[in-house]
Structures are given as structure tokens and as C-alpha cells.
Design an enzyme around this catalytic site. Sequence first.
Site, PDB file in Angstrom:
ATOM      1  N   HIS A  73       0.814  -1.222   0.000  1.00  0.00           N
ATOM      2  CA  HIS A  73       0.000   0.000   0.000  1.00  0.00           C
ATOM      3  C   HIS A  73       0.846   1.270   0.000  1.00  0.00           C
ATOM      4  O   HIS A  73       0.326   2.373  -0.201  1.00  0.00           O
ATOM      5  CB  HIS A  73      -0.983   0.001   1.185  1.00  0.00           C
ATOM      6  N   GLY A 212       3.468   3.915  14.135  1.00  0.00           N
ATOM      7  CA  GLY A 212       4.588   3.385  13.361  1.00  0.00           C
ATOM      8  C   GLY A 212       4.428   3.654  11.879  1.00  0.00           C
ATOM      9  O   GLY A 212       3.321   3.853  11.383  1.00  0.00           O
ATOM     10  N   SER A 214       4.034   2.922   8.038  1.00  0.00           N
ATOM     11  CA  SER A 214       3.616   1.867   7.134  1.00  0.00           C
ATOM     12  C   SER A 214       4.844   1.280   6.444  1.00  0.00           C
ATOM     13  O   SER A 214       5.799   1.988   6.133  1.00  0.00           O
ATOM     14  CB  SER A 214       2.655   2.415   6.084  1.00  0.00           C
ATOM     15  N   GLY A 215       4.800  -0.034   6.218  1.00  0.00           N
ATOM     16  CA  GLY A 215       5.900  -0.701   5.530  1.00  0.00           C
ATOM     17  C   GLY A 215       7.082  -1.050   6.393  1.00  0.00           C
ATOM     18  O   GLY A 215       7.940  -1.818   5.983  1.00  0.00           O
TER      19      GLY A 215
END
Length: 267
Positions: A73, A212, A214-215
Site C-alpha cells: 500500500h 509506526g 507503514s511498511g
Amino acid sequence: MRSLLILTLQVASVFGCGLPTVPPVLSRVVAGEDVRPHSWPWQISLQSDSRGRWSHVCGGSLISSDWVLTAAHCISDRHNYRVELGKHSLKASEESSTVRMAATIIKHEDYNVLLSRNDIALIKLSSPVVFSDAIMPACLPDRDVILPHGAPCYVTGWGRLNTDGPLADILQQALLPVVDHDICSEPDWWSVLATDKMVCAGGDGISAGCNGDSGGPLNCQSPDGSWDVHGVVSFGSGQGCNVFQKPTVFTRVSSYISWINTVMTTY
């Protein structure tokens, strides 16, 4: 023995994987705290040029000299991407850091944006990086390994310090204990949104100040002291990473080891 990916065997032989030269300072803080510089040396900053300049958009994990693991995403076909490695502060100029363009980006072929299914992607760097105290790869878990309930793991990233607030300048870490799938998939938790290819962490509601990236990685320490990336940050409550009964949800890396190896040996 945990999975040290096929393409990592030779290049990681000097530094190894998951063993920082500067070990992280571990604490019970779940609201987020500044990390010891370069104690998570596989953490990367994924940046896009969508606004005419390079801006941090997501986190990710270096898993070999030229491959980075992140979330599907995070990737849009409309943008170009680059990866900055060896960073501690996003704003400061650091001799330890280096930049590589994203030469090839492979999103999982069954990624479902609406349900966050198979939310995983790999980025091949334009050229391999040289490992150092500030840049080294993470280890990955063995195929289909499932962490026990309560396992102490750490999320890292430059995520927002509070809801709708600015991104952190200094890399942050937060303790997030693993939540068993049977609990996380209960109706008053994440219900059917949490599948067995995901891992949940946090959710006790004691503190919810951390957001946190993303990824970014869910880092979990092995008995030998090395660190495995067991998760890729996928989604959460939007109010933090430890909201009561709404833990952060990660793509479970151990469910995708075969896919990762296939991509890395094909491209």
C-alpha cells in the site's frame, strides 16, 4: 536456522544479518522513544517525488545488499521512489547515509487494497549497498513460523508522534507484544480483517501514543540475540499503535518466504 535469503548469503557473510554493531536499548516504552543511533541498521526511509521534492512516505527493511521489504500500500504507480539507508535523523545530513533509486518494484500479485490482504512488496535497488555499522540486512524468519502470544517485539519508524501530528525527526522504537490470532480476530478486536497471514501486536491500551511507519518492520529477537523482521506494518486504528483491542496489524513475513525468494531470484 532462520531464513537467510539466497541472495544474501555471500554479501552478508562479513556483517551477518540481524546483528547490529550498535545494539538497541530495549525498554518497556510503548508510546515511542528515540532509538540509539544505527541500532536498527536495516531500517530504511522510502521516499517519493510526488511534490517536486523527495519526501518520506513509508518505512521498510533492507534484507539483502540490493532488496528492500515494504508494504504494497506504500507504492503508487504515479510516483517515482528512492530509498535512503543508514538514516537516524530524517532532517540532518549524515555521513552514514546513502541513497539508491528504486529500480524495480514488485507488489504481491494478490494484493487487495480494500481488505489489506497480501500487503507486501519488494524493491530492488539501482545498485547494491555496501554494508557498514549503519547499514546491514535484517534476518527473516523461517517459513510459516508463528510467534507466541506476548512475544516482545519492537516496531520502528519515523511515524507521527501523535495523531495528525508531524513525522518524527529521529527514528523511533516502541515495544509491541504479539497478540495471538485467535484473540486479534475476535469480533470486538479486528474480527475478519485479521487473517492468519497477519500478525497483531499491541492493543492492551496502556499507552497509545505511537504511530509506526507503514511498511516498516516488526523486529523480534531470536534466542541467539539476532533480530528477525516478522512483520511489515499494514494497518492500525489511526489513533496509535497500542489502542485497546485495536493492535497494529502487520503482514506476517513468515507466510511469504517462498514468494520473497521467488521474486529475488527472478528479477
